[in-house]
Scaffold this active site. Structure first.
Site, PDB file in Angstrom:
ATOM      1  N   GLU A  48       0.820  -1.207   0.000  1.00  0.00           N
ATOM      2  CA  GLU A  48       0.000   0.000   0.000  1.00  0.00           C
ATOM      3  C   GLU A  48       0.857   1.261   0.000  1.00  0.00           C
ATOM      4  OE1 GLU A  48      -3.084   0.405  -0.558  1.00  0.00           O
ATOM      5  OE2 GLU A  48      -3.663  -1.705  -0.541  1.00  0.00           O
ATOM      6  N   TYR A 131      -6.359   6.745   4.134  1.00  0.00           N
ATOM      7  CA  TYR A 131      -6.560   5.689   3.137  1.00  0.00           C
ATOM      8  C   TYR A 131      -5.767   4.433   3.486  1.00  0.00           C
ATOM      9  CZ  TYR A 131      -5.660   2.687  -0.744  1.00  0.00           C
ATOM     10  OH  TYR A 131      -5.500   1.546  -1.505  1.00  0.00           O
ATOM     11  N   ASP A 149      -9.780   5.024  -2.757  1.00  0.00           N
ATOM     12  CA  ASP A 149      -8.691   5.506  -3.607  1.00  0.00           C
ATOM     13  C   ASP A 149      -9.301   6.044  -4.896  1.00  0.00           C
ATOM     14  OD1 ASP A 149      -9.429   3.273  -5.063  1.00  0.00           O
ATOM     15  OD2 ASP A 149      -7.397   2.471  -5.245  1.00  0.00           O
TER      16      ASP A 149
END
Length: 351
Positions: A48, A131, A149
């Site tokens: 990520e 996020y 996203d």
């Protein structure tokens, strides 16, 4: 009735994901997940962070190299900064690499090498924003967190035919995404909706005919899907200029600098250079007959374009300018340089 419709949408998307999930080196696929295989939080976190503002295609090889060299968060935490920054070179947004090390060391030292499993706890770690915290909590720990996203924003804007432009529409889009996030298989669902945006509900020419959400999609019904999501026009990027100085000793040693930890390319190796501005001052690191190379380096950062002029001169034996690094030719790897500095190296090497 509304909850039932939302449940049906989530179920349809998970059914699609079970058949079409992308195979990625950091992902536990839906079949393995159903068989009880849990994702490794370290690999989820690392992927990520790498994927922030970077494509899956660009990240694959970096992820494989990182996890081959440092297979656990403890191994990464113990790695020298220079090695990690060198492996990161080319991925861009180098503050991510600095925060990557900070986070690894906090997890190793303060959490015994185990990532916390809640959104709030993850959010306290260096380099982890809303996020990323939501993505790790959902994918690694199956928490029903809302992951938003660019792919998810696009899916939600089209599914609900939302015309308010980004970034102002983010709260509305997040509320829509939250309403669809199920309590069952939230980790698979988060990956499913991101896969849908990446492979079907693409920015241009979305494949609406094979989309699992084609029937309830309001933008498809209205014929507005290719117009969404709308975005507030960006201001034109300014152009800055600079000078770069490449000096080599007769034995092949090169003169480099370590950039300050804060700011662009923080902590990275690079060539000595001027400021980057409208009118940079040409101040070489030592007095010599500096020759300008033909050509120039052009590079684009998030907020500006950069044009660099390249100067070269021999590095006298025994000279070691203050705060600069004389690096033996056998210790120098162009791949350790950030992309803009590697472009300067390539222009110099091919002169």
């Amino acid at each position: 009735m509304r909850d039932a419709i939302q449940s049906d949408l989530s179920t349809d998307l998970l059914d699609w994901y079970d058949r079409n999930a992308r195979v990625m080196p950091w992902r536990v696929g839906p079949g393995d997940r159903a068989a009880g295989v849990m994702p490794d939080p370290y690999r989820v976190w690392l992927s990520e962070v790498m994927l922030q503002q970077t494509t899956v295609a660009a990240v694959r090889d970096y992820f494989t190299r990182f996890t081959t060299r440092w297979s656990t968060v403890q191994a990464l935490a113990a790695a020298p900064d220079d090695q990690v920054m060198g492996e990161w070179a080319g991925l861009g947004y180098y503050a991510r690499a600095r925060n990557l090390l900070k986070c690894a060391r906090v997890v190793a030292d303060d959490y015994g090498g185990a990532f916390p499993d809640t959104y709030d706890a993850l959010l306290k770690l260096p380099g982890i924003g809303p996020y990323t915290a939501a993505a790790i909590a959902a994918i690694a720990f199956d928490r029903p967190e809302t992951v938003l996203d660019g792919n998810v924003e696009r899916v939600m804007a089209r599914l609900h035919d939302i015309h308010e432009p980004l970034p102002g529409s983010k709260p509305v889009l997040k509320n829509k995404a939250a309403a669809l996030t199920p309590n069952t298989r939230p980790g698979d669902y988060a990956q499913a909706v991101m896969d849908l945006g990446a492979t079907i509900c693409t920015p241009k020419s979305p494949a609406c005919g094979i989309c699992p959400l084609r029937d309830p999609c309001q933008a498809r019904a209205a014929g507005t899907q290719t117009d969404l999501p709308r975005k507030t026009p960006k201001k034109p990027k300014p152009t800055r200029y600079g000078h770069v100085y490449i000096a080599q000793r007769e034995d092949g040693a090169l003169l480099l600098e370590r950039r300050p930890d804060k700011g662009l390319l923080g902590g990275m190796l690079g060539w000595p250079g001027s400021d980057w501005s409208d009118t940079p001052v040409n101040t070489p690191p030592f007095s010599a007959d500096w020759q300008e190379l033909a050509g120039e380096v052009r590079h684009t950062f998030t907020h500006f374009h950069l044009i660099l002029r390249i100067w070269t001169a021999p590095l006298p034996a025994g000279l070691h300018p203050h705060r600069l690094i004389v690096l033996d030719k056998h210790a120098f790897r162009p791949s350790d340089l950030p992309t803009v500095m590697r472009k300067a190296h390539d222009l110099w090497r091919n002169r």
